[in-house]
Write a protein that holds these residues in place. Structure first.
Motif, short mmCIF file in Angstrom:
data_model
loop_
_atom_site.label_atom_id
_atom_site.label_comp_id
_atom_site.label_asym_id
_atom_site.label_seq_id
_atom_site.Cartn_x
_atom_site.Cartn_y
_atom_site.Cartn_z
N VAL A 33 -1.32 -5.58 -2.65
CA VAL A 33 -0.62 -4.95 -1.52
C VAL A 33 -0.54 -3.46 -1.79
N MET A 34 -0.96 -2.67 -0.82
CA MET A 34 -0.83 -1.21 -0.93
C MET A 34 0.06 -0.72 0.21
N GLY A 35 0.69 0.40 -0.02
CA GLY A 35 1.55 0.89 1.05
C GLY A 35 2.15 2.24 0.77
N TRP A 36 3.08 2.59 1.64
CA TRP A 36 3.73 3.89 1.57
C TRP A 36 5.25 3.72 1.70
N TYR A 37 5.95 4.45 0.85
CA TYR A 37 7.39 4.60 0.94
C TYR A 37 7.67 6.09 1.08
N ARG A 38 8.89 6.40 1.48
CA ARG A 38 9.27 7.81 1.55
C ARG A 38 10.71 7.98 1.13
N GLN A 39 11.01 9.20 0.68
CA GLN A 39 12.38 9.52 0.27
C GLN A 39 12.71 10.92 0.72
N CYS A 95 2.80 6.63 -2.49
CA CYS A 95 1.87 5.51 -2.38
C CYS A 95 2.26 4.45 -3.41
N THR A 96 2.08 3.20 -3.07
CA THR A 96 2.40 2.12 -3.99
C THR A 96 1.32 1.06 -3.98
N LEU A 97 1.14 0.43 -5.13
CA LEU A 97 0.18 -0.67 -5.29
C LEU A 97 0.88 -1.78 -6.05
N LEU A 98 0.90 -2.96 -5.45
CA LEU A 98 1.53 -4.12 -6.07
C LEU A 98 0.48 -5.17 -6.35
N MET A 99 0.41 -5.59 -7.60
CA MET A 99 -0.54 -6.63 -8.00
C MET A 99 0.21 -7.68 -8.79
N SER A 100 0.24 -8.89 -8.26
CA SER A 100 0.93 -9.98 -8.94
C SER A 100 0.34 -10.21 -10.32
N GLY A 101 1.20 -10.23 -11.32
CA GLY A 101 0.74 -10.43 -12.69
C GLY A 101 0.41 -9.14 -13.41
#
Length: 116
Positions: A33-39, A95-101
């Protein structure tokens, strides 16, 4: 080692558009899962949009209808097209990248400023 490199931030007038890019490198799993957050200053980090490797998307309520997230799996790159920008969109975008494991990885952030 996983690295995320963002680009495309800057200063834009209200109503304008910007396109953010984020390229991931290293040991990237095919399913992720890739995506974007902001602060924004003084505020908590909030999710802007995410996209799975299968193409499913989720948007934050404040950006629905204005922002579009997309990705190029062959390039391990995620994009955020931001239209009809408002002053309240001003923030550092991550930018964020989530990889299970493997884990949840973050870019260094890119500043987006919406101001006349």
């Amino acid at each position: 080692q996983v690295q995320l490199v963002e680009s495309g931030g800057g200063l834009v007038q209200p109503g304008g558009s910007l396109r953010l890019s984020c390229a991931a490198s290293g040991s990237i799993f095919r399913v992720n899962v890739m995506g974007w957050y902001r602060q924004a200053p003084g505020k908590q980090r909030e999710r802007v949009a995410i996209v799975t490797s299968g193409g499913s998307t989720v948007y934050g309520d404040s950006v629905k209808g204005r922002f579009t997230i997309s990705r190029d799996n062959a390039k391990n790159t995620v994009y955020l097209q931001m239209n009809s920008l408002k002053p309240e969109d001003t923030a550092v975008y991550y930018c964020t990248l989530l990889m299970s494991g493997s884990g949840n990885y973050w870019g260094q952030g890119t500043q987006v400023t919406v101001s006349s």
